[in-house]
Write an enzyme that holds these catalytic residues in place. Structure first.
Site, short mmCIF file in Angstrom:
data_model
loop_
_atom_site.label_atom_id
_atom_site.label_comp_id
_atom_site.label_asym_id
_atom_site.label_seq_id
_atom_site.Cartn_x
_atom_site.Cartn_y
_atom_site.Cartn_z
N GLY A 1 -10.74 -4.12 0.83
CA GLY A 1 -10.11 -3.82 2.11
C GLY A 1 -10.41 -2.42 2.59
O GLY A 1 -11.39 -1.79 2.19
N THR B 1 0.82 -1.21 0.00
CA THR B 1 0.00 0.00 0.00
C THR B 1 0.86 1.26 0.00
O THR B 1 1.85 1.35 0.72
CB THR B 1 -0.92 0.02 1.23
#
Length: 237
Positions: free
Chosen positions: A120, A90
């Site tokens: 997510g 990320t």
């Protein structure tokens, strides 16, 4: 999966648009921005997001074109051994301009070898990212399935709104998560934040690298945040 959130001076105080679980798009951040500017919806996922990207003129790539040698090898090993790998890819970015516009964006491939349809924390407002005009912005990374249960980015920004520094706000939110999960069971999470003064802060349950730059700096400042110690128990970060 990539959201983009912008809080800007004048007009609407908050403008948030996201796309989640988007395949075959090489630059999903551009699609997320186009959702913000051209769509009445706040979140597009899956084939709907791909269709929107195509309508907006983005190139839809074959999946093979977007795979690296490393990811292909990892996936083949997963199929053979049926063992999930750890780690995250990320990337969170907070930007503040001279006009007082603050923006936060998050890009991620999601959990390795996730189930089809899984979304997510990254595209969810308050979870993977949050920004508020005249206050600041925050972003999160780590175990997204657990992060989304705590809305940490929202809470960090609210603490900044109440007068906390970005660093103290991140530490306070992580302290609370550790208290609620128990120190020996806390999941992987990293938080970054910035206020309207351009001050930055971070907190994390694991070693967490991040970078910072402003126009007064000759070069990007590379930082590594050490694993967090629970401040409520007298530890220091």
């Amino acid at each position: 999966m990539l959201p983009s959130w912008k809080a800007k001076q004048g007009g609407l105080g908050l403008s948030q648009r996201s796309e989640g679980e988007t395949e075959r798009v090489g630059s999903p951040v551009r699609v997320a921005r186009r959702v913000m500017d051209q769509s009445p919806h706040s979140l597009l996922v899956g084939e709907g997001a791909v269709a929107f990207a195509k309508e907006q003129g983005f190139t839809i790539e074959p999946n093979d074109n977007l795979l690296t040698t490393h990811s292909t090898k990892a996936y083949q090993e997963y199929l053979e051994k049926q063992q999930r790998i750890s780690g995250h890819d990320t990337l969170g970015l907070i930007a503040l301009d001279n006009m007082g516009n603050i923006t936060v964006g998050v890009s991620t491939s999601g959990a390795p070898f996730k189930s089809p349809g899984r979304v997510g924390d990254s595209p969810l407002p308050g979870c993977g990212l949050y920004a508020e005009h005249m206050v600041g912005a925050a972003a999160a990374t780590g175990d997204g399935d657990k992060i989304m249960c705590y809305c940490p980015s929202f809470h960090v920004v609210q603490l900044i709104k109440q007068g906390s520094s970005p660093r103290d706000a991140c530490n306070t939110v992580l302290d609370d998560i550790i208290r609620r999960t128990a120190p020996d069971r806390c999941f992987e999470i990293g938080l970054i934040a910035m206020n309207m003064k351009g001050e930055v802060g971070a907190a994390s349950s694991v070693e967490f690298p991040y970078a910072f730059w402003n126009q007064d700096k000759a070069a990007v400042e590379l930082c590594t945040n050490p694993p967090h110690s629970n401040h409520s128990e007298g530890g220091e970060n």
